[in-house]
Motif scaffolding. Structure first.
Motif, PDB file in Angstrom:
ATOM      1  N   LEU A   1     -16.959 -20.632 -48.982  1.00 17.22           N
ATOM      2  CA  LEU A   1     -17.937 -21.676 -49.254  1.00 17.22           C
ATOM      3  C   LEU A   1     -18.197 -22.477 -47.982  1.00 17.22           C
ATOM      4  N   GLU A   2     -19.449 -22.550 -47.596  1.00 16.73           N
ATOM      5  CA  GLU A   2     -19.816 -23.167 -46.319  1.00 16.73           C
ATOM      6  C   GLU A   2     -19.610 -24.679 -46.357  1.00 16.73           C
ATOM      7  N   LEU A   3     -19.030 -25.198 -45.296  1.00 22.65           N
ATOM      8  CA  LEU A   3     -18.867 -26.644 -45.118  1.00 22.65           C
ATOM      9  C   LEU A   3     -19.880 -27.105 -44.068  1.00 22.65           C
ATOM     10  N   ALA A   4     -21.078 -27.318 -44.504  1.00 22.75           N
ATOM     11  CA  ALA A   4     -22.160 -27.713 -43.609  1.00 22.75           C
ATOM     12  C   ALA A   4     -22.908 -28.884 -44.213  1.00 22.75           C
ATOM     13  N   HIS A   5     -23.219 -29.854 -43.387  1.00 20.45           N
ATOM     14  CA  HIS A   5     -23.931 -31.030 -43.869  1.00 20.45           C
ATOM     15  C   HIS A   5     -25.294 -30.626 -44.427  1.00 20.45           C
ATOM     16  N   GLY A   6     -25.562 -31.118 -45.648  1.00 24.92           N
ATOM     17  CA  GLY A   6     -26.826 -30.802 -46.301  1.00 24.92           C
ATOM     18  C   GLY A   6     -26.768 -29.599 -47.207  1.00 24.92           C
ATOM     19  N   ARG A   7     -25.578 -28.979 -47.345  1.00 25.51           N
ATOM     20  CA  ARG A   7     -25.442 -27.803 -48.205  1.00 25.51           C
ATOM     21  C   ARG A   7     -24.276 -27.983 -49.166  1.00 25.51           C
ATOM     22  N   ASN A   8     -24.385 -27.352 -50.313  1.00 26.03           N
ATOM     23  CA  ASN A   8     -23.298 -27.331 -51.302  1.00 26.03           C
ATOM     24  C   ASN A   8     -22.848 -28.737 -51.718  1.00 26.03           C
ATOM     25  N   GLY A   9     -23.736 -29.698 -51.672  1.00 27.34           N
ATOM     26  CA  GLY A   9     -23.403 -31.054 -52.086  1.00 27.34           C
ATOM     27  C   GLY A   9     -22.739 -31.903 -51.026  1.00 27.34           C
ATOM     28  N   VAL A  10     -22.598 -31.372 -49.820  1.00 24.27           N
ATOM     29  CA  VAL A  10     -21.976 -32.125 -48.715  1.00 24.27           C
ATOM     30  C   VAL A  10     -23.090 -32.833 -47.959  1.00 24.27           C
ATOM     31  N   ASP A  11     -23.316 -34.103 -48.303  1.00 22.79           N
ATOM     32  CA  ASP A  11     -24.434 -34.835 -47.725  1.00 22.79           C
ATOM     33  C   ASP A  11     -24.137 -36.327 -47.749  1.00 22.79           C
ATOM     34  N   ALA A  12     -25.135 -37.110 -47.410  1.00 22.94           N
ATOM     35  CA  ALA A  12     -24.949 -38.561 -47.348  1.00 22.94           C
ATOM     36  C   ALA A  12     -24.571 -39.130 -48.707  1.00 22.94           C
ATOM     37  N   ALA A  13     -25.105 -38.578 -49.757  1.00 25.16           N
ATOM     38  CA  ALA A  13     -24.800 -39.086 -51.092  1.00 25.16           C
ATOM     39  C   ALA A  13     -23.326 -38.901 -51.448  1.00 25.16           C
ATOM     40  N   SER A  14     -22.699 -37.911 -50.871  1.00 21.99           N
ATOM     41  CA  SER A  14     -21.273 -37.677 -51.139  1.00 21.99           C
ATOM     42  C   SER A  14     -20.377 -38.255 -50.050  1.00 21.99           C
ATOM     43  N   GLY A  15     -20.959 -39.033 -49.138  1.00 18.56           N
ATOM     44  CA  GLY A  15     -20.157 -39.776 -48.166  1.00 18.56           C
ATOM     45  C   GLY A  15     -20.120 -39.218 -46.770  1.00 18.56           C
TER      46      GLY A  15
END
Length: 622
Positions: A373-387
């Motif tokens: 599972l990719e750990l990239a900003h803007g993907r898979n829920g990893v974004d500003a909304a999640s901190g």
């Protein structure tokens, strides 16, 4: 380091059946002439003896114990048996608690080379003449100098292996060595401190556990339990963030009192300093003047390993574990391809390869399938909304990003090894006594045992045999423990496999033999439910047959860790870590005086490197 030690210090200062997905042909069988008589050595029994035991066909040689001069010209202070060496002495001597290690050959036959090894942590009671009833700034410096990395030159002679002193390659890298920060997190706000407003330089590496070697011939050291060295006044703990809690950098929970004498370790004054630790650090062993580089694209965690291979299209792939209960397994895939070679030009050409790529976390699904599972900003829920404001924050807080994307919480993932022929990847899961406890994750397919005392070895094969794939098939190679104990859930791949517990170190030699090392806590060795396993040990496995045979047992209290076989497969280098550690907090009287004394108390026990060979000069493991 045993997890029990970490737990103690942070407080004070029905098993599933083994899944067989790959079938009998999953690993490349031994071919005639490659492994010889694989596992043909005489297996050694479990032991509680305060010594090193190897098969009678083999002999071991003490090579580089703690306090040995590294071999830097004009700087070779002798070891002081009473702990009287100064901080300056320790900066040019072998550090404490030898761990991950690699041999870089300097000639075609591999009879001369550089042995590069980690020094994981310190036993302050042994390091200083009067222990640590009173801390001082000099003791902090000496402690920092006793961790890090050694680079020594060794050569094989008619009488065995010798350290070359002095050597132009000799070097000690430690907790005060200047180094660079590179990659996406370098220079970003969370990496900046008062001492380094640019956020691109840092003093030191410490808590160095497992390691890796790049295809271009550099050494990767991993910063594992860095958190225990940062502290501060307890009343500052009320202001800590969720990320600080997750990484264990909370004032009042420190193992040592560095913060009182070196302010960069005071979390209340310099909260960004720990963001600069927990990385993979690249070292060029052939260039003593080259600054080590912290590679932030690989993510920050309690870094246990950095095992490298290449994808089908020539990119570098790095597998990593995070050694803590319920943490993750990671993979990094570079954007650019590797330029072949290990000479100076190749090392220069690949200089920035680890700064640009994709970081993934593993999910092990039921049924023996898994996904990266990719750990990239803007993907898979990893974004500003999640901190996460940007990719730098994703990398600095990789654990938190792993939570969001749904990685599988593992039973302490440690060393990772890649089979040199089949490409299968093996990882040790050391143990997890909290699996299934109230409020903790329940057993799952990849971590099937509640109160997992003994750990095991899990493996996977990437789809298409390509290390860059995002899907894989997995199974359990072994669930460790004593099968005779009711409810242990121990399962081994062959009926005649020797039993073990808490696997940790893992290394494939070029012939495809798998060397397994164990790290049971000093508090449990020889006691129920571990009594039948004896002291920590090293075993050799042939994945083609499933056979596992005990090769070595260590002195009292020691961990067996760090393993590398020379290119000709005639020498096996192994580290004996923290002999005499009867309790994981280091405060008990040592129960060993190995290697210098005969009875506990007769000498300070010393971690050391061994060179092990067959008496007839044959291939090790046969």
């Amino acid at each position: 380091m045993p997890l029990d030690r970490r737990h103690f210090l942070l407080q004070s200062g029905s098993a599933a059946a083994v899944v067989t997905l790959f079938g009998q042909g999953c690993a490349v069988p031994s071919t005639a002439g490659s492994n010889g008589d694989a596992l043909g050595f005489t297996g050694v029994p479990v032991s509680l003896r305060d010594t090193v035991v190897v098969p009678p066909e083999y002999e071991w040689q003490l090579l580089y114990p703690w306090g040995t001069p590294t071999g830097i010209a004009g700087q070779m202070p002798a070891f002081a048996p009473d702990g009287a060496n100064s901080a300056a002495d320790q900066a040019v001597q072998a550090g404490m608690h030898h761990d991950g290690m690699h041999f870089f050959a300097l000639d075609a036959r591999g009879e001369r080379g550089l042995l590069v090894m980690n020094h994981e942590y310190t036993d302050e009671q042994l390091l200083h003449t009067d222990g640590v009833k009173v801390w001082t700034a000099d003791k902090v410096r000496k402690s920092l100098h006793a961790m890090g990395v050694s680079v020594i030159e060794v050569r094989r002679t008619s009488t065995g292996w010798q350290q070359v002193q002095p050597s132009p390659f000799a070097r000690r890298i430690h907790g005060n060595t200047p180094m660079r920060i590179a990659g996406p997190a370098a220079g970003t706000p969370l990496m900046r401190t008062a001492a380094n407003p640019a956020g691109d330089q840092v003093f030191g590496t410490f808590a160095n556990c497992a390691m890796g070697v790049t295809p271009w011939g550099t050494y990767l050291t991993c910063e594992e339990n860095f958190h225990g060295y940062f502290g501060g006044p307890k009343d500052a703990a009320k202001d800590v963030t969720e990320a600080q809690r997750r990484y264990g950098t909370v004032p009042g929970t420190q193992w040592v009192e560095y913060w009182r004498f070196d302010e960069r370790f005071d979390l209340s004054r310099h909260p960004n300093e720990p963001h600069r630790f927990g990385w993979v650090v690249e070292i060029d062993p052939f260039e003593p003047s080259a600054a080590p580089i912290k590679r932030t694209a690989l993510g920050r965690k309690r870094q246990e390993s950095a095992t490298c291979t290449t994808s089908k299209d020539g990119r570098v792939v790095v597998y990593m574990g995070d050694d803590a209960r319920f943490e993750y397994i990671y993979k990094f895939v570079s954007r650019e391809k590797v330029r072949p070679g290990t000479d100076t030009a190749a090392r220069a050409a690949n200089r920035h390869l680890l700064d640009d790529g994709t970081l993934y976390v593993a999910r092990y699904d039921a049924g023996g399938r898994g996904r990266w599972l990719e750990l990239a900003h803007g993907r898979n829920g990893v974004d500003a909304a999640s901190g996460f404001a940007n990719q730098a924050e994703v990398l600095i807080h990789a654990r938190l990003a792993g939570d969001i994307v749904g990685g599988t919480k593992m039973d302490r993932p440690e060393w990772i090894a890649v089979h040199p022929h089949s490409g299968e990847v093996y990882v040790t899961l050391t143990n997890n006594s909290q699996r299934g406890d109230a409020g903790k994750p329940a057993p799952d397919a990849a971590n099937p045992r509640a109160n997992n005392l003994f750990g095991g070895i899990l493996r996977w094969r990437e789809d298409g045999g390509d290390a860059a794939s995002t899907g894989f098939a997995w199974d359990h190679f072994a669930l460790a423990g004593d099968p005779a104990q009711a409810g242990s859930g121990a399962r081994y791949p062959a009926a005649d496999a020797d039993m073990f517990g808490s696997p940790d170190g893992l290394h494939f030699d070029s012939g495809g033999l798998l060397w397994i090392q164990t790290d049971m806590s000093g508090q449990v060795i020889g006691k129920p439910a571990y009594a039948s396993l004896g002291n920590n040990q090293m075993l050799c496995a042939d994945p083609a047959t499933g056979r596992i045979k005990r090769f070595l047992t260590g002195p009292n209290g020691s961990e067996i860790t760090g393993c590398v076989v020379t290119p000709d497969r005639r020498t096996l280098f192994v580290n004996i870590q923290h002999p005499g550690e009867a309790r994981d907090d280091g405060n008990a009287t040592p129960n060993s005086a190995w290697p210098d004394g005969t009875t506990p108390g007769s000498a300070r026990p010393r971690s050391a490197t061994l060179a092990i060979r067959r008496r007839d000069g044959g291939i090790v493991g046969t």
